[in-house]
Design an enzyme around this catalytic site. Sequence first.
Site, short mmCIF file in Angstrom:
data_model
loop_
_atom_site.label_atom_id
_atom_site.label_comp_id
_atom_site.label_asym_id
_atom_site.label_seq_id
_atom_site.Cartn_x
_atom_site.Cartn_y
_atom_site.Cartn_z
NE ARG A 28 -24.56 40.28 -32.90
CZ ARG A 28 -25.49 40.31 -31.81
NH1 ARG A 28 -26.46 41.33 -31.76
NH2 ARG A 28 -25.23 39.68 -30.56
N GLY A 96 -29.67 47.14 -23.85
CA GLY A 96 -28.55 46.27 -23.20
C GLY A 96 -27.45 45.79 -24.36
NE ARG A 124 -31.08 44.20 -19.06
CZ ARG A 124 -31.25 44.00 -20.41
NH1 ARG A 124 -31.61 44.88 -21.16
NH2 ARG A 124 -30.98 42.80 -20.74
CB SER A 169 -24.95 36.15 -22.53
OG SER A 169 -25.02 37.24 -22.68
CD GLN A 171 -27.21 41.66 -24.60
OE1 GLN A 171 -27.04 41.94 -23.43
NE2 GLN A 171 -28.34 42.25 -25.09
CG ASP A 322 -34.95 38.63 -26.44
OD1 ASP A 322 -34.59 38.71 -25.29
OD2 ASP A 322 -34.39 39.11 -27.35
CE LYS A 349 -32.69 38.14 -21.66
NZ LYS A 349 -31.71 38.28 -22.42
NE ARG A 353 -38.47 41.23 -21.31
CZ ARG A 353 -37.86 41.10 -22.38
NH1 ARG A 353 -37.01 40.13 -22.95
NH2 ARG A 353 -37.65 42.28 -22.97
NE ARG A 398 -37.78 41.33 -26.87
CZ ARG A 398 -37.68 41.49 -27.88
NH1 ARG A 398 -38.74 41.75 -28.85
NH2 ARG A 398 -36.57 42.09 -28.58
C1 S3P Z 1 -29.16 39.76 -27.90
C2 S3P Z 1 -28.95 38.76 -27.02
C3 S3P Z 1 -29.82 38.34 -25.84
C4 S3P Z 1 -31.19 39.00 -26.29
C5 S3P Z 1 -30.90 40.49 -26.45
C6 S3P Z 1 -30.38 40.67 -27.80
C7 S3P Z 1 -27.93 40.00 -28.74
O1 S3P Z 1 -29.51 38.79 -24.77
O2 S3P Z 1 -32.09 38.81 -25.01
O3 S3P Z 1 -32.77 41.04 -26.64
O4 S3P Z 1 -28.50 40.89 -29.68
O5 S3P Z 1 -27.04 39.72 -28.65
P1 S3P Z 1 -28.30 37.93 -23.88
O6 S3P Z 1 -27.25 37.77 -24.51
O7 S3P Z 1 -28.21 38.68 -22.46
O8 S3P Z 1 -29.08 36.75 -23.65
#
Ligand code: S3P
Length: 439
Positions: A28, A96, A124, A169, A171, A322, A349, A353, A398
Amino acid sequence: MARKRTFHAAQALRGTVRVPGDKSISHRALMLSALAVGESQIEGLLEGEDVLATAAAMRAMGAEITRGEDDVWRVHGVGVGGLIQPGAALDMGNSGTSTRLLMGLVASHAITATFTGDASLSKRPMARVTAPLSLMGAKFTCSPGGRLPLKVEGACPAVPIEYRLPVASAQVKSAVLLAGLNTPGITRVIEPQATRDHSERMLAGFGARLEVETGADGARIISLHGEAELQPQQIIVPGDPSSAAFLIVAALLVPGSCITIENVGMNATRTGLIAVLRAMGGQIEELNPRIVGGEPVADLRVCASALSGIETDPAIVPSMVDEFPILFVAAALAQGRSILRGLEELRVKESDRISVMAQGLRSIGAHIDEVEDGLIIYGTGGELLPGGATIETHLDHRIAMSFAVAGLVSKKGVTIDDMRPVQTSFPVFEGLLTQLGAQ
Ligand code: S3P
């Protein structure tokens, strides 16, 4: 060439270490700095492959990004709306977070970008991001199943939306908010379950107008005013609690250990693992709590402890999403049964996992039942695991680090087929373990 490594039963771990910068915050910091007008400086940036993929993509879209000899990263941003057409496909590697957040940025710029990734990332799901970004006007051409490689045609102007997250999420939330930066009007995200809030904190820190409220049903409502002007910032990235997690569990499990991990991010949306390990009987002390760069940080003193099995509340999952692979290892050595469920997101993921951990833990002698949304684990009560197997990491950092820690508490050692994926998030992992006295 794969980096095959065997981790053996360790003597007591001792010493003081620092983990590298937080991966989520590092992504970010680069993205928002690249959208500010002027020079931002970032200290403590994670120099792992995932974050370097974000840096390369932001460069390809016009930002100037350099790393000084003082280890400080300097970013000259192009301004919101100023991203330029990349000359080639954006290679996201294993990341991701880079993919989903950058898709949000591209979605509201007048550019077309193709995203590619490695074999893990290409499996994914991306529909969770293309769905809301399509509502904002972006167009997507995806590979079968809504996966990478994928082409995004940004909409300019994009349309502001109000979007209720169907999956917890960060993300997806961040992709929509980042798209909202260059969208006229107010973009609103409603999250029924709170997820990591680094995007909200950092957007506000860069000067975007953003309001966070709680709805009648307890959901978080985040409203971002678009066509924002971001001011350059000096950012200090705290240590990554998701990397510290592996050292915390190693110190709890290896008899006689007592270690200090300095400068660990303690944002409440990330510290679920610490709460769960404490409830299992883990001695984890927070020293010198402070605020660094707008995020809570502390030094952690962790000493070997007898752990008891636990049943986790699904509500805690987003704050440790995570950390379940390493919690599974802790549960495999605890006294009694652990019931760890509500984890369906773990199946999408970097690897599945749930099944990869279940298979791997069984192969080194742990007792595990796999269910659709988690694992039920019958712990050894502190006795070492038999070990003696080779674990396939499936391009998942991980998984590699969780089984490395399992090796430290095994009779015959645990071999990891390839430690290279660790470079994505925690390049100094093996070095720090050695520094603490592991073999
Ligand atoms: C993350 C959000 C998580 C996490 C990833 C980093 C982020 O994913 O698993 O390692 O930086 O926003 P999700 O938003 O898919 O849960």
